[in-house]
Design an enzyme around this catalytic site. Sequence first.
Site, mmCIF file in Angstrom:
data_model
loop_
_atom_site.group_PDB
_atom_site.id
_atom_site.type_symbol
_atom_site.label_atom_id
_atom_site.label_comp_id
_atom_site.label_asym_id
_atom_site.label_seq_id
_atom_site.Cartn_x
_atom_site.Cartn_y
_atom_site.Cartn_z
ATOM 1 N N VAL A 1 -32.206 58.796 -31.148
ATOM 2 C CA VAL A 1 -32.653 58.862 -32.447
ATOM 3 C C VAL A 1 -33.037 57.991 -33.214
ATOM 4 O O VAL A 1 -31.853 57.992 -34.061
ATOM 5 C CB VAL A 1 -32.701 60.580 -33.015
ATOM 6 C CG1 VAL A 1 -33.710 61.268 -33.618
ATOM 7 C CG2 VAL A 1 -32.501 61.464 -31.743
ATOM 8 N N GLY B 1 -27.202 61.942 -29.771
ATOM 9 C CA GLY B 1 -26.287 63.274 -29.221
ATOM 10 C C GLY B 1 -26.275 62.822 -27.333
ATOM 11 O O GLY B 1 -26.422 61.539 -26.730
ATOM 12 N N ASP C 1 -28.444 76.830 -27.328
ATOM 13 C CA ASP C 1 -27.860 75.849 -27.661
ATOM 14 C C ASP C 1 -27.865 75.871 -29.689
ATOM 15 O O ASP C 1 -27.580 75.107 -30.343
ATOM 16 C CB ASP C 1 -28.063 74.568 -27.414
ATOM 17 C CG ASP C 1 -27.360 73.090 -27.483
ATOM 18 O OD1 ASP C 1 -25.734 73.844 -28.178
ATOM 19 O OD2 ASP C 1 -27.650 72.059 -27.133
ATOM 20 N N LYS D 1 -36.897 60.337 -30.398
ATOM 21 C CA LYS D 1 -36.286 60.403 -29.664
ATOM 22 C C LYS D 1 -36.074 59.687 -28.534
ATOM 23 O O LYS D 1 -37.196 59.643 -27.491
ATOM 24 C CB LYS D 1 -35.435 62.292 -29.658
ATOM 25 C CG LYS D 1 -34.375 62.410 -28.711
ATOM 26 C CD LYS D 1 -34.503 63.524 -28.769
ATOM 27 C CE LYS D 1 -33.314 64.252 -27.868
ATOM 28 N NZ LYS D 1 -32.749 66.167 -28.084
ATOM 29 N N GLY E 1 -30.367 61.368 -25.859
ATOM 30 C CA GLY E 1 -30.793 60.644 -26.161
ATOM 31 C C GLY E 1 -29.806 59.699 -28.282
ATOM 32 O O GLY E 1 -29.463 60.159 -28.310
HETATM 33 N N1 ATP Z 1 -36.491 65.687 -35.957
HETATM 34 C C1 ATP Z 1 -34.935 64.977 -36.474
HETATM 35 N N2 ATP Z 1 -34.577 64.134 -37.649
HETATM 36 C C2 ATP Z 1 -33.634 63.369 -38.431
HETATM 37 N N3 ATP Z 1 -32.434 63.514 -37.766
HETATM 38 C C3 ATP Z 1 -32.674 63.717 -36.185
HETATM 39 C C4 ATP Z 1 -34.008 64.733 -35.876
HETATM 40 N N4 ATP Z 1 -33.756 64.822 -34.600
HETATM 41 C C5 ATP Z 1 -32.307 64.666 -34.258
HETATM 42 N N5 ATP Z 1 -31.829 63.645 -35.215
HETATM 43 C C6 ATP Z 1 -30.594 63.014 -34.960
HETATM 44 O O1 ATP Z 1 -29.514 62.724 -34.108
HETATM 45 C C7 ATP Z 1 -29.104 63.346 -33.418
HETATM 46 C C8 ATP Z 1 -28.912 63.616 -31.934
HETATM 47 O O2 ATP Z 1 -30.266 64.177 -31.665
HETATM 48 P P1 ATP Z 1 -30.113 65.579 -30.897
HETATM 49 O O3 ATP Z 1 -29.147 66.395 -30.831
HETATM 50 O O4 ATP Z 1 -31.558 65.965 -30.465
HETATM 51 O O5 ATP Z 1 -30.140 64.656 -30.179
HETATM 52 P P2 ATP Z 1 -29.263 65.375 -28.245
HETATM 53 O O6 ATP Z 1 -28.851 63.804 -26.948
HETATM 54 O O7 ATP Z 1 -29.924 66.102 -27.416
HETATM 55 O O8 ATP Z 1 -27.811 65.483 -28.290
HETATM 56 P P3 ATP Z 1 -26.918 66.877 -27.253
HETATM 57 O O9 ATP Z 1 -25.633 65.814 -27.485
HETATM 58 O O10 ATP Z 1 -26.282 68.531 -28.817
HETATM 59 O O11 ATP Z 1 -27.496 67.027 -26.585
HETATM 60 C C9 ATP Z 1 -29.193 64.812 -34.742
HETATM 61 O O12 ATP Z 1 -27.763 65.343 -34.325
HETATM 62 C C10 ATP Z 1 -29.314 64.489 -35.563
HETATM 63 O O13 ATP Z 1 -28.671 63.436 -36.188
#
Ligand code: ATP
Length: 456
Positions: free
Chosen positions: A33, A28, A150, A48, A31
């Site tokens: 994940v 994302g 969000d 993450k 970060g």
């Molecule tokens: N607990 C989890 N179990 C499985 N997959 C996960 C989990 N948490 C996140 N992911 C995967 O990782 C991806 C990125 O996670 P997340 O949306 O939390 O990151 P982010 O960097 O905060 O994203 P954003 O760009 O929306 O801010 C998610 O779209 C999902 O596919």
Amino acid sequence: MPLTTTTTPPMEEIDLDAVRAARVLGRGAMGTVFLVAGASGEPYYALKVFDKRRSPSTGSGGDDAARRARWEVSVLSRLARHPHLPSLLGRAETADLLAWALPYCPGGDLNELRHAQPDRVFSPAAIRFYAAEVVSALAELHAAGIAYRDLKPENVLLQADGHVTLTDFDLSRHLPPTPRSPSTTSSSSCSATSSPTPQLPRRSHGRRHQYGAHLKRIFKRSESAVTASTTTTSGQEEVDEPRNLAWYLNRSLDGGGDQMKKAKSARVSPMDRGGGKDLSAAAAAGGERSFSFVGTEEYVAPEVVRGEGHEFAVDWWALGVLVYEMSHGRTPFRGRNRKETFRNVLLREPEFSAEARRRWPELADLVGRLLEKDPARRLGFAGGADEVRAHPFFAGVAWDLLGEVSRPPYIPPPADDDVVSCEGFSVVEYFDKIHQPPPSPAEQEHSPEEELVPEF
Ligand SMILES: Nc1ncnc2c1ncn2[C@@H]1O[C@H](COP(=O)(O)OP(=O)(O)OP(=O)(O)O)[C@@H](O)[C@H]1O
């Protein structure tokens, strides 16, 4: 039940050097994940990781992203156990990385699941189930003074048992309770998620796991959220700042659109920060509201587009967009470009076919009441989550037993054998490799990075 530290499960300090990931689950704006096996081999957890070395040009990087990452950990650490909210299982911090562990959700997200449906829509029964679980999660957050901000199908993940959980709290905001405080009668009496708590590698043990590299099946999420910098009326450290539509549209004409073209979908738009100080006086005068421009393009509420103060009601608006998208296969206000989308958000009413109105009158009524442009007239504004729960669309939902429904609409298949048997790769080395200077052309032919960094 409000979020309290007393009900938070014990959080472990993870030994990041000992962590070996089976694969990247997703990326994302904030970060990467990883899927990681627990210390005893099972169960898996999601790790993450925020890379502190990222440059501002690689995303919404820099200090603001670091602050958002810390804010996400801080929110997660205060979440009480709840069937539809993640528990923070552990965390780790090194000079270069900030990492936190969450229960693994093997079923993907609601967006992927919808695309796998015939006609790309869910049945009314499935919509009721997923919407009810989201309402339950929002009720818990609002009762603790957290506006989620969000909500979108990509942030609704499916647990192993088919129940949903919200993810991604970096855009959430703490807001002081209002006189018409959100409901505290949340579904916290539901049993906690059925996933067992994985054992994490603790910092002092330093035991390495034996998992081989298995670096396929990666979701590329080139999306990031609309956010800007700082202003709050709640006194907490902030990462975003008020914007008005004119400013935002000018930005999109100046090149924000290039980033949009690169994005997989127009539902989320990256935005850099700076400026906006002119609105801080309005924020200071606003009492209990946040004045940030934050959210996901097709999901942002009109008051956010207008740059007015906003509060918990933005989550109820987003719920309306979510229910509409689950039932129609598209969001209600999407335009040909960002400007048109925002204009639609401000001016257009959601369209329902005559058939939809006839077949699902309660759903159409719920969506219409959630997508009320004036937040003060929106369902949930005056009566909080209880008002939303009481809508006829949810008639018959046993709110206190939601988390115990044994047959959710979709149960993810069990974990792949190839994942279970793989040796994995070091998460620390994964990021070290990314920051190595580019190899010379001769080295490039057999770059070790190719072995370590998965393809997008
Ligand atoms: N607990 C989890 N179990 C499985 N997959 C996960 C989990 N948490 C996140 N992911 C995967 O990782 C991806 C990125 O996670 P997340 O949306 O939390 O990151 P982010 O960097 O905060 O994203 P954003 O760009 O929306 O801010 C998610 O779209 C999902 O596919």
